[in-house]
Design an enzyme around this catalytic site. Structure first.
Site, PDB file in Angstrom:
ATOM      1  N   TYR A 179       0.819  -1.260   0.088  1.00  0.00           N
ATOM      2  CA  TYR A 179      -0.010   0.057   0.059  1.00  0.00           C
ATOM      3  C   TYR A 179       1.123   1.196  -0.085  1.00  0.00           C
ATOM      4  O   TYR A 179       1.954   1.321   0.656  1.00  0.00           O
ATOM      5  CB  TYR A 179      -0.993   0.036   1.125  1.00  0.00           C
ATOM      6  CG  TYR A 179      -1.692   1.208   1.462  1.00  0.00           C
ATOM      7  CD1 TYR A 179      -2.948   1.509   0.986  1.00  0.00           C
ATOM      8  CD2 TYR A 179      -1.000   2.359   2.179  1.00  0.00           C
ATOM      9  CE1 TYR A 179      -3.764   2.665   1.033  1.00  0.00           C
ATOM     10  CE2 TYR A 179      -1.766   3.713   2.241  1.00  0.00           C
ATOM     11  CZ  TYR A 179      -3.031   3.476   1.647  1.00  0.00           C
ATOM     12  OH  TYR A 179      -3.690   4.928   2.081  1.00  0.00           O
ATOM     13  N   GLU A 182      -3.137   7.673  -4.119  1.00  0.00           N
ATOM     14  CA  GLU A 182      -3.027   6.324  -3.482  1.00  0.00           C
ATOM     15  C   GLU A 182      -3.222   5.141  -4.315  1.00  0.00           C
ATOM     16  O   GLU A 182      -3.908   5.020  -5.272  1.00  0.00           O
ATOM     17  CB  GLU A 182      -4.439   6.327  -2.392  1.00  0.00           C
ATOM     18  CG  GLU A 182      -4.296   4.974  -1.597  1.00  0.00           C
ATOM     19  CD  GLU A 182      -5.839   4.705  -0.845  1.00  0.00           C
ATOM     20  OE1 GLU A 182      -5.684   4.876   0.343  1.00  0.00           O
ATOM     21  OE2 GLU A 182      -6.703   4.492  -1.599  1.00  0.00           O
TER      22      GLU A 182
END
Ligand SMILES: CC(C)(COP(=O)(O)OP(=O)(O)OC[C@H]1O[C@@H](n2cnc3c(N)ncnc32)[C@H](O)[C@@H]1OP(=O)(O)O)[C@@H](O)C(=O)NCCC(=O)NCCS
Lengths: 294, 380
Positions: free
Chosen positions: B101, B189
């Protein structure tokens, strides 16, 4: 006393020759503020209703001895104007411009902190500051403020700053200083800066604090209040009924999930001993009670 | 402005961030054509701006054209949490060795940028943050200095990404930071950021929110704006430069400034009414903007009363008053209008409206009085 500005503060207006700069700059002067000059690149040597215009902040400061600046410059050029003010020797900068990109604000804020530690920026995207009867820098209509104290106001929302002033003035309660800190993501001055100054100001006896949903500035202020504030505070947080997940205008006013909700902020403030009210009118009434009991 | 995944990936590509080869399709036939072009197996992904697409059946693996036909047919038109799928993104399926992530956003309290990196990707980062906060390596970045490769290398070490991923990941993070800053994102993101068995790191998803204030230096954002599906009332308002959000109540609200508009919603609610909308005419609105605001509210059939709550600062109350008259002249406003006017040029504004006051156009001295009057109409 007032905070950040007083009757001796000399102010220049960056963008004085523009539409809003002219209107509000002159209104500030007519209110009694010492508006000593304006700055617009390329227009040095002219004047706006008798106020001399300079090509740069540096020249304006040298000629007038100004220490404060009112930045009324469009978003594209506003952060350059703020930095020019700091470089030119201004120590208190009020920027009302709405719509500055967040990354520009972040860079500007950090450059000020690193390179000009003595400079305070108020805003951007704020109504400015008014110390009734002494100094008005920004777009607040002077006639809604009442001189003489004893209340200090700090607010994150522009129009609610006026509403707060109005609620108090209507009830005959004066203000020492009213500061609109603005709702942008990177405000130059925050709640705690103002609360600290009000706590230290002997003439301010109570504070009205207006917040809104989004971010965590109110929660941080609550922490600070718990430890440091002895003066009574009345607060209202706008957006109790705002639907979650929607952005309501201000970059600041967004709630995602549970954090940043009006409820969370109200609870944090109440826990810190703040009188939390449900609308601006109720907040005004509560302040009347408090001032009467002083 | 939130981007669709495919737009986010296109945006990433401009900054040199590796994504899987793919393309968009609006029909089943197009989907097959794209899949044939990118090569099987492919993943068919619903393009909606909401999380949980996988669980809702919006992401499917297809081995051949028949499977693409089947899945694209099912996904197009699917309703995912109220968002109907009109478009799918088809990309070559990636083999996944590890899922990570990575994101950048503004750390508002500290006024710096915040990078988040985790070796535990592919799941919601909020869940990781709650259950295993040590699994996220946080990095504070001074906006003036930015992120350099040396720092990014230390960061991937700290996050304990697998050795073969580290150098590529560090390079990708520097590019992602460039996309976040130069690209004027509020959020950039990647979840998951993957390591393939043959040692390549690339973005398998993209979540990008753009800062609308920076539109003036990004003419290329126009194409993203074109795909924004909105409530028709919101679309109309946006075209007129108004900040509008449709709600379900019966009191139409017009105010200046987001704070006062929100406060108006609060007060209407407290005196027993429900707001039909949030509408902020912005700072410095002129008569024309005000008239447009009245028209937008008037076009909402649920509205039973219009509550105009103005406290002039940079907005001039006399301009607002002229706008109200202009709107009344231009269109037939079907609901009664209750006004509360204060602030810059309020005296002039009230004077302009005084001769026109009637049982359809009323003025109240305070916000609370006006809210009560408006709600009385709405609930009558
Ligand atoms: C800042 C703002 C008011 C400017 O709008 P404006 O006055 O209509 O803009 P104008 O173009 O007329 O004037 C801007 C002036 O700044 C000048 N300017 C540009 N860069 C400058 C600089 N670096 N230094 C000084 N002046 C500069 C321009 O030359 C122009 O003057 P000119 O007309 O003589 O050339 C507007 O952009 C804005 O932000 N409005 C919303 C304000 C608001 O609601 N704030 C929130 C309150 S809560």
């Amino acid at each position: 006393m007032s905070i950040f500005v007083d009757e001796n503060t000399k102010v220049i207006v960056q963008g004085l020759t523009g539409g809003q700069g002219r209107f509000h700059g002159l209104r500030n002067r007519d209110y009694g503020t010492k508006v000593v000059g304006g700055v617009t690149p390329g227009k040095g040597g002219t004047d706006v209703d008798g106020v001399p215009v300079f090509n740069s902040v540096k020249e304006a400061v040298e000629a007038t001895g100004a220490t404060a600046s009112f930045v009324v410059v469009p978003p594209k050029f506003a952060t350059a104007a703020i930095l020019e003010a700091a470089e030119g020797g201004i120590t208190f900068i009020v920027c009302i411009t709405e719509g500055i990109p967040a990354h520009d604000e972040a860079i500007t804020y950090n450059r000020l902190v690193e390179e000009f530690p003595g400079v305070r920026l108020l805003g951007p995207n704020c109504p400015g500051i008014i110390s009734p009867g002494k100094c008005n820098i920004g777009i607040t209509s002077g006639d809604i403020a009442l001189a003489g104290g004893p209340v200090g106001i700090v607010s994150r929302s522009g129009t609610l700053t006026y509403q707060a002033l109005h609620e108090l003035s209507q009830k005959g309660i004066g203000q020492t200083t009213c500061v609109g800190i603005g709702g942008d993501p990177v405000p130059g001055t925050n709640f705690i800066d103002c609360l600290r100054a009000f706590q230290d100001d002997p003439e301010t006896k109570a504070v009205m604090m207006i917040g809104e949903i989004g971010g965590s500035e109110e929660e941080r202020a609550a922490e600070w209040i718990k430890l440091n504030m002895t003066k009574p505070i009345v607060s209202y947080i706008a957006g109790v009924t705002a639907p979650p997940g929607r952005k309501m205008g201000h970059a600041g006013a967004i709630i995602s999930g549970s954090k940043g909700t009006a409820q969370a902020k109200m609870e944090a403030l109440a826990e810190a001993g703040v009188h939390v009210c449900n609308n601006p009118t109720e907040a005004g009434e509560k302040m009347v009670e408090i001032v009467k009991a002083l | 402005m939130d981007l669709f995944e495919y737009q986010g990936k296109q945006y990433f590509s401009r900054f040199g961030i590796a994504v899987s080869p793919g393309d968009i399709a609006d029909t089943v036939d197009q989907a097959v054509e794209v899949a044939d072009r990118v090569g099987y197996p492919v993943v068919v992904k619903a393009q909606v701006k909401v999380g949980g697409r996988g669980k809702a059946g919006g992401v499917k693996l297809a081995q051949d054209a028949d499977e693409v036909r089947l899945h694209a047919g099912n996904i197009l038109g699917l309703d995912i949490k109220g968002h109907v799928v009109h478009r799918v993104w088809i990309e070559r399926s990636s083999e996944i060795a590890k899922e990570y992530y990575a994101s950048f956003t503004l750390d508002r309290p500290n006024k710096v940028h915040l990078g988040m990196l985790s070796a535990q990707g592919g799941v919601e980062i909020e869940v990781v943050a709650e259950k295993n906060p040590d699994a996220i390596a946080f990095l504070s970045i001074d906006p003036v200095r930015g992120l350099d490769l040396a720092t990014a290398r230390r960061w991937v070490d700290e996050a304990e990404l697998d050795q073969p991923a580290r150098e590529q990941a560090a390079e990708l993070l520097v590019k992602l930071y460039d996309c976040y800053t130069t690209g004027d994102c509020d959020l950039a993101e990647i979840n998951p950021l993957i390591l393939t068995p043959d040692g390549n790191v690339h973005a398998l998803d993209a979540k990008v929110t753009l800062d609308e204030n920076a539109s003036f230096r990004h003419p290329e954002w126009e194409e993203f704006r074109a795909t924004e599906t909105e409530d028709p009332r919101e679309k109309m308002a946006k075209e007129k430069g108004l900040n509008y959000i449709g709600l379900d109540g019966t009191v139409g609200i017009i105010a200046n400034g987001a704070g006062l508009a929100m406060s108006t919603l609060d007060v209407v609610n407290q005196v027993g009414g429900t707001a039909a909308n949030f509408l902020d005419i912005g700072g410095g609105a002129n008569a024309d903007v005000m008239a447009s605001a009245m028209e937008v509210i008037n076009s909402d059939p649920k509205v039973k009363v219009i509550f105009v709550n103005i406290f002039g600062g940079i907005t001039l109350v006399d301009e607002v008053a002229k706008g109200v008259l202009e709107a009344l002249g231009r269109v037939s406003i079907s609901s009664p209008v209750v006004l509360r006017l204060d602030g810059t040029n309020a005296v002039e504004g009230r004077e302009i409206l005084a001769p026109h006051l009637s049982d359809k156009l009323m003025m109240e001295p305070t916000m609370l009085d006006a809210a009560r009057r408006a709600v009385a109409f709405a609930n009558a």
